[in-house]
Write a protein that holds these residues in place. Structure first.
Motif, mmCIF file in Angstrom:
data_model
loop_
_atom_site.group_PDB
_atom_site.id
_atom_site.type_symbol
_atom_site.label_atom_id
_atom_site.label_comp_id
_atom_site.label_asym_id
_atom_site.label_seq_id
_atom_site.Cartn_x
_atom_site.Cartn_y
_atom_site.Cartn_z
ATOM 1 N N VAL A 64 -4.583 12.358 2.582
ATOM 2 C CA VAL A 64 -4.337 10.951 2.233
ATOM 3 C C VAL A 64 -3.325 10.827 1.102
ATOM 4 O O VAL A 64 -2.609 9.829 1.021
ATOM 5 C CB VAL A 64 -5.632 10.170 1.913
ATOM 6 C CG1 VAL A 64 -6.532 10.093 3.108
ATOM 7 C CG2 VAL A 64 -6.350 10.710 0.713
ATOM 8 N N GLY A 65 -3.225 11.845 0.253
ATOM 9 C CA GLY A 65 -2.171 11.835 -0.762
ATOM 10 C C GLY A 65 -0.798 11.862 -0.123
ATOM 11 O O GLY A 65 0.115 11.146 -0.549
ATOM 12 N N MET A 66 -0.648 12.677 0.919
ATOM 13 C CA MET A 66 0.632 12.732 1.629
ATOM 14 C C MET A 66 0.907 11.420 2.358
ATOM 15 O O MET A 66 2.046 10.947 2.386
ATOM 16 C CB MET A 66 0.644 13.910 2.602
ATOM 17 C CG MET A 66 0.698 15.242 1.904
ATOM 18 S SD MET A 66 0.951 16.673 2.980
ATOM 19 C CE MET A 66 -0.411 16.575 4.097
ATOM 20 N N ILE A 67 -0.136 10.830 2.936
ATOM 21 C CA ILE A 67 0.047 9.548 3.636
ATOM 22 C C ILE A 67 0.480 8.478 2.642
ATOM 23 O O ILE A 67 1.417 7.723 2.893
ATOM 24 C CB ILE A 67 -1.246 9.146 4.370
ATOM 25 C CG1 ILE A 67 -1.522 10.096 5.538
ATOM 26 C CG2 ILE A 67 -1.173 7.698 4.857
ATOM 27 C CD1 ILE A 67 -2.892 9.937 6.157
ATOM 28 N N TRP A 68 -0.198 8.394 1.504
ATOM 29 C CA TRP A 68 0.113 7.374 0.496
ATOM 30 C C TRP A 68 1.558 7.516 0.007
ATOM 31 O O TRP A 68 2.267 6.522 -0.160
ATOM 32 C CB TRP A 68 -0.857 7.462 -0.674
ATOM 33 C CG TRP A 68 -0.556 6.500 -1.781
ATOM 34 C CD1 TRP A 68 0.013 6.791 -2.977
ATOM 35 C CD2 TRP A 68 -0.797 5.087 -1.790
ATOM 36 N NE1 TRP A 68 0.144 5.657 -3.730
ATOM 37 C CE2 TRP A 68 -0.350 4.595 -3.023
ATOM 38 C CE3 TRP A 68 -1.346 4.197 -0.877
ATOM 39 C CZ2 TRP A 68 -0.447 3.254 -3.377
ATOM 40 C CZ3 TRP A 68 -1.433 2.862 -1.225
ATOM 41 C CH2 TRP A 68 -0.991 2.401 -2.457
ATOM 42 N N ALA A 69 1.997 8.736 -0.220
ATOM 43 C CA ALA A 69 3.348 8.958 -0.738
ATOM 44 C C ALA A 69 4.423 8.573 0.282
ATOM 45 O O ALA A 69 5.544 8.229 -0.100
ATOM 46 C CB ALA A 69 3.520 10.418 -1.144
ATOM 47 N N ARG A 70 4.103 8.613 1.560
ATOM 48 C CA ARG A 70 5.081 8.305 2.606
ATOM 49 C C ARG A 70 5.204 6.819 2.913
ATOM 50 O O ARG A 70 6.150 6.413 3.594
ATOM 51 C CB ARG A 70 4.702 9.022 3.905
ATOM 52 C CG ARG A 70 4.734 10.505 3.792
ATOM 53 C CD ARG A 70 6.014 10.999 4.301
ATOM 54 N NE ARG A 70 6.049 12.459 4.220
ATOM 55 C CZ ARG A 70 7.144 13.121 4.278
ATOM 56 N NH1 ARG A 70 8.276 12.489 4.432
ATOM 57 N NH2 ARG A 70 7.142 14.419 4.193
ATOM 58 N N LEU A 71 4.257 6.009 2.454
ATOM 59 C CA LEU A 71 4.275 4.586 2.790
ATOM 60 C C LEU A 71 5.340 3.855 1.972
ATOM 61 O O LEU A 71 5.394 3.982 0.758
ATOM 62 C CB LEU A 71 2.906 3.952 2.540
ATOM 63 C CG LEU A 71 1.776 4.479 3.414
ATOM 64 C CD1 LEU A 71 0.459 3.842 2.992
ATOM 65 C CD2 LEU A 71 2.044 4.214 4.874
ATOM 66 N N PRO A 72 6.193 3.059 2.648
ATOM 67 C CA PRO A 72 7.230 2.321 1.928
ATOM 68 C C PRO A 72 6.713 0.969 1.429
ATOM 69 O O PRO A 72 5.678 0.486 1.858
ATOM 70 C CB PRO A 72 8.304 2.115 3.006
ATOM 71 C CG PRO A 72 7.517 2.031 4.284
ATOM 72 C CD PRO A 72 6.337 2.951 4.098
ATOM 73 N N GLY A 73 7.460 0.377 0.516
ATOM 74 C CA GLY A 73 7.169 -0.973 0.064
ATOM 75 C C GLY A 73 6.493 -1.029 -1.288
ATOM 76 O O GLY A 73 6.293 -0.020 -1.962
ATOM 77 N N THR A 77 1.866 -4.062 -0.088
ATOM 78 C CA THR A 77 2.215 -3.696 1.288
ATOM 79 C C THR A 77 1.702 -2.293 1.620
ATOM 80 O O THR A 77 1.128 -2.065 2.688
ATOM 81 C CB THR A 77 3.743 -3.751 1.485
ATOM 82 O OG1 THR A 77 4.204 -5.037 1.104
ATOM 83 C CG2 THR A 77 4.125 -3.453 2.918
ATOM 84 N N ARG A 78 1.910 -1.377 0.689
ATOM 85 C CA ARG A 78 1.421 -0.008 0.889
ATOM 86 C C ARG A 78 -0.092 0.006 1.024
ATOM 87 O O ARG A 78 -0.641 0.717 1.868
ATOM 88 C CB ARG A 78 1.842 0.881 -0.291
ATOM 89 C CG ARG A 78 3.311 1.151 -0.345
ATOM 90 C CD ARG A 78 3.686 1.870 -1.612
ATOM 91 N NE ARG A 78 3.305 3.283 -1.512
ATOM 92 C CZ ARG A 78 3.314 4.111 -2.535
ATOM 93 N NH1 ARG A 78 3.675 3.695 -3.729
ATOM 94 N NH2 ARG A 78 2.980 5.367 -2.368
ATOM 95 N N SER A 79 -0.763 -0.762 0.193
ATOM 96 C CA SER A 79 -2.232 -0.802 0.216
ATOM 97 C C SER A 79 -2.749 -1.341 1.544
ATOM 98 O O SER A 79 -3.708 -0.806 2.110
ATOM 99 C CB SER A 79 -2.739 -1.660 -0.943
ATOM 100 O OG SER A 79 -4.129 -1.697 -0.956
ATOM 101 N N ARG A 80 -2.113 -2.372 2.057
ATOM 102 C CA ARG A 80 -2.519 -2.946 3.337
ATOM 103 C C ARG A 80 -2.355 -1.931 4.465
ATOM 104 O O ARG A 80 -3.277 -1.711 5.264
ATOM 105 C CB ARG A 80 -1.698 -4.208 3.619
ATOM 106 C CG ARG A 80 -2.238 -5.054 4.743
ATOM 107 C CD ARG A 80 -1.484 -6.372 4.926
ATOM 108 N NE ARG A 80 -1.186 -7.038 3.676
ATOM 109 C CZ ARG A 80 0.056 -7.335 3.261
ATOM 110 N NH1 ARG A 80 1.098 -7.052 4.000
ATOM 111 N NH2 ARG A 80 0.252 -7.940 2.117
ATOM 112 N N THR A 81 -1.209 -1.284 4.518
ATOM 113 C CA THR A 81 -0.962 -0.270 5.543
ATOM 114 C C THR A 81 -1.904 0.922 5.359
ATOM 115 O O THR A 81 -2.440 1.463 6.335
ATOM 116 C CB THR A 81 0.508 0.205 5.473
ATOM 117 O OG1 THR A 81 1.359 -0.926 5.550
ATOM 118 C CG2 THR A 81 0.823 1.170 6.586
#
Length: 180
Positions: A64-73, A77-81
């Motif tokens: 999930v750390g890798m997922i969080w770092a890849r989310l743009p915005g 917006t990142r939190s919603r995604t």
């Protein structure tokens, strides 16, 4: 090693800082799940125990750390995604637990796995944006280094106690007096 400027979060330190909010939030959820593990009836005490929860939490924190770092915005917006991704991951865990219980004929897999996965998911969902906004991001690096080690040692020690390698104190009442 690459250097890092305070504005850009590049290099190894920036790489870690970008992942640390979700990483630490997941580990905190995992630590809570380790505590909740005790009253739950495990489907298999050898596999499903505090030690395995610690290991799965560390692996989940990395993912999930890798997922969080890849989310743009921005953070909202990142939190919603991120919450959508976490919901999908939780549904996959529920499906996996159901497959294990019904396909593998292992009882109590759903009742054991789903509450623990839900706890980790809730903590990750709520704490990640909070940690992202916090000013003490450098202190989070130390937490990100120390917490997995503490969790793995605690999981090991709790698992040893579960299997009776150490003598647990007796909490039973003394026998009633003999009546004459």
């Amino acid at each position: 090693m690459e250097s890092q400027t305070s504005e850009t979060n590049v290099g190894v330190r920036g790489h870690i800082l970008n992942r640390s909010p979700a990483f630490v939030a997941t580990l905190i959820g995992g630590a809570v799940a380790m505590g909740v593990n005790a009253p739950l009836t495990s489907p298999d005490d050898l596999i499903a125990n505090a030690g395995s929860i610690a290991v799965v939490s560390v692996i989940g924190a990395i993912v999930v750390g890798m997922i969080w770092a890849r989310l743009p915005g921005d953070i909202q917006t990142r939190s919603r995604t991120f919450n959508i991704v976490l919901t999908v991951l939780l549904l996959l865990v529920v499906g996996g637990a159901a497959a294990i219980e019904y396909g593998g004929e292992i009882t109590r897999a759903i009742r054991y796995t789903v509450p623990l996965a839900a706890i980790v998911t809730i903590f990750t969902s709520v704490l990640t944006p909070v940690f992202e906004r916090s000013k003490g991001r450098s202190a989070m690096l130390w937490v990100a280094i120390a917490l997995p080690l503490v969790m793995l040692v605690a999981g090991y020690l709790l698992t040893i106690n579960e299997f009776g390698f150490t003598e647990a104190p007796s909490l039973s009442l003394p026998p009633p007096p003999k009546s004459s």
